[in-house]
Design a protein around this motif. Structure first.
Motif, PDB file in Angstrom:
ATOM      1  N   THR A 297      43.076  35.097  27.900  1.00 41.27           N
ATOM      2  CA  THR A 297      44.004  35.807  28.784  1.00 41.27           C
ATOM      3  C   THR A 297      45.328  36.074  28.086  1.00 41.27           C
ATOM      4  O   THR A 297      45.687  35.426  27.097  1.00 41.27           O
ATOM      5  CB  THR A 297      44.301  34.988  30.058  1.00 41.27           C
ATOM      6  N   GLU A 306      42.281  38.308  37.069  1.00 41.31           N
ATOM      7  CA  GLU A 306      42.819  37.000  37.434  1.00 41.31           C
ATOM      8  C   GLU A 306      41.910  36.285  38.424  1.00 41.31           C
ATOM      9  O   GLU A 306      41.819  35.050  38.419  1.00 41.31           O
ATOM     10  CB  GLU A 306      44.226  37.158  38.010  1.00 41.31           C
ATOM     11  N   THR A 325      48.850  34.774  32.887  1.00 46.16           N
ATOM     12  CA  THR A 325      48.425  36.093  33.335  1.00 46.16           C
ATOM     13  C   THR A 325      49.513  36.807  34.133  1.00 46.16           C
ATOM     14  O   THR A 325      50.586  36.271  34.389  1.00 46.16           O
ATOM     15  CB  THR A 325      47.133  35.987  34.163  1.00 46.16           C
TER      16      THR A 325
END
Length: 457
Positions: A297, A306, A325
């Motif tokens: 990520t 996500e 994220t």
């Protein structure tokens, strides 16, 4: 109220000068709750403003343009992801989510009035021209983008295949404008790319998912099947690369998560009307047969990406390596308006298996590893919380402690948080230059097959 429309993870009211012409739309909008006198007063104010513009503006502006701008202003003032799409824009969106459309292959967003590149799609004119995540598009064919709506900017960048367009960019670390001339192409989104890599523990299947269009789940399954054929034997583990994945369709996020998680909640959505709340659970099918998984990520990992990251991490199915994220925890419903396009309206927030929203906060990796040895530019690392009118996290606090995550293997302690100064310049065609990927290979080589323990709901 049961909403009917496509859930995304990114009529316009009729205005008359006489109050009587508003009665039917208002009664639909307010239902059993009659609009107050102040509501009629505000709508009368809008009508007065429209009348003054039509009578006295320096030119006679088209009424449809005024209504379009008013509708978008009303929606964009609510949050960064709600908007009105006219018929052409709605058609373009439907084409884009089908996985094929015409243009440059750039994922863009609007931030503080500026048009920012989230990521170029691999293999498209934008990627081939060297456009980078974080680039600011300041001009399109010599016309400034400041104040231009996101939908209008996207429309200007699309066009007939074979035609040229020139973008002027502001790039971090470059003091002069960057001019890039591109030739538009039909963009066929190859949303999943895979290859077989080697590790000290054996073959590792690498799968990169660029977006969650309507084919994401089918392509993930095909990639795993192909990798198993290539390996001619057991695959030790899989690396799921969700870096710079801006999201997409909620149902595809659920389906992709279900490909790896055998039990437990994947995601739930909660909105204004409790009857519209939903929850999705794993159906017991892990296409990797419990092989270790590492999810990659970064700050461009958003929305549907996500959901998958949190579902795998919180159900103790994968370790996450990379950087925090984006933090987009809202769900948009596409509501068609008869012959007039559609609304993209934020109707719910999604909640991870922990029962907490990650709106504003994002998913924190188990092992934090940056992709650069130099300090990251703060503007290039823009996240949801930096966007105008972004929702705050509904709990007003960071998520509570989760059930114990997967234990980190001993090798995790030796993984540095950023590449050494002499690390080679990143080349997307050379996996050996991708520091985060190399650290993921190191981590997964020391991981054991997954247990069946899941996070508490």
């Amino acid at each position: 109220m049961r909403l009917r429309g496509g859930l995304m993870l990114g009529g316009v009211f009729v205005v008359g000068l006489a109050a009587g012409s508003l009665t039917q739309p208002l009664s639909r909008a307010f239902g059993d709750n009659a609009p107050s006198d102040s509501t009629y007063q505000q709508l009368s104010l809008f009508g007065d403003i429209l009348s003054q513009i039509k009578q006295n503006y320096v030119i006679d502006p088209p009424t449809d343009k005024l209504i379009y701008n008013a509708a978008n202003g009303m929606l964009s003032g609510l949050d960064p992801h709600s908007s009105y799409m006219n018929a052409q824009q709605y058609s373009d969106m439907q084409v884009q989510t089908s996985g094929q459309f015409g243009g440059l292959g750039l994922e863009v967003t609007e931030a503080s009035g500026l048009l920012k590149v989230i990521t170029p799609i691999d293999g498209t004119p934008g990627q081939k021209a060297g456009i980078k995540p974080g680039d600011i598009i300041v001009e399109i064919d010599g016309h400034a983008t400041e104040g231009l709506s996101l939908d209008d900017a996207v429309s200007k960048m699309r066009g007939a295949p074979g035609t040229q367009i020139t973008l002027t960019l502001k790039r971090n670390g470059v003091n002069t404008p960057v001019h890039v001339t591109l030739t538009r192409e039909i963009i066929k989104i190859d949303d999943v790319k895979s290859k077989l890599l080697t590790s000290t523990a054996g073959p590792v299947g690498y799968i990169r998912l660029d977006s969650f269009d309507e084919n994401a789940d089918a392509h993930i399954r095909a990639a795993v099947k192909s990798l198993n054929k290539q390996a001619h034997g057991p695959i030790h583990g899989y690396i799921l690369d969700l870096r710079d994945n801006p999201g997409g369709l909620l149902d595809q996020a659920v389906a992709v998560s279900d490909d790896f998680v055998t039990s437990g909640e994947i995601v739930s959505t909660h909105g204004r009307h409790s009857e519209d709340d939903q929850a999705w659970y794993a159906q017991g099918n892990d296409i990797t047969n419990g092989a270790p998984i590492v999810v990659l990520t970064n700050s461009g990992t958003a929305s549907a990406a996500e959901i998958v990251t949190a579902a795998l991490q919180q159900n103790r199915r994968a370790l996450v390596l990379g950087t925090k994220t984006f933090g987009k925890g809202s769900v948009q419903t596409i509501i068609p308006i008869d012959n007039e396009g559609a609304l993209r309206l934020t109707t719910a927030l999604y909640f991870t298996p922990s029962g907490k929203s990650i709106q504003d906060y994002g998913v924190t990796p188990n092992v934090t590893v940056a992709d650069s040895a130099t300090p990251e530019d703060s503007f290039a690392q823009l996240r949801e919380t930096d966007l105008l009118h972004a929702f705050t996290n509904p709990t007003q606090q960071k998520a509570a402690s989760l059930p114990p995550p997967l234990p980190l293997p001993p090798v995790a302690a030796s993984i540095p948080s950023k590449p050494p100064a002499n690390w080679p310049k990143f080349d997307p065609t050379k996996p050996a230059t991708d520091f985060q990927l190399q650290m993921a290979l190191k981590l997964i080589a020391d991981m054991k097959p997954a247990s069946t323990t899941t996070a508490a709901n």
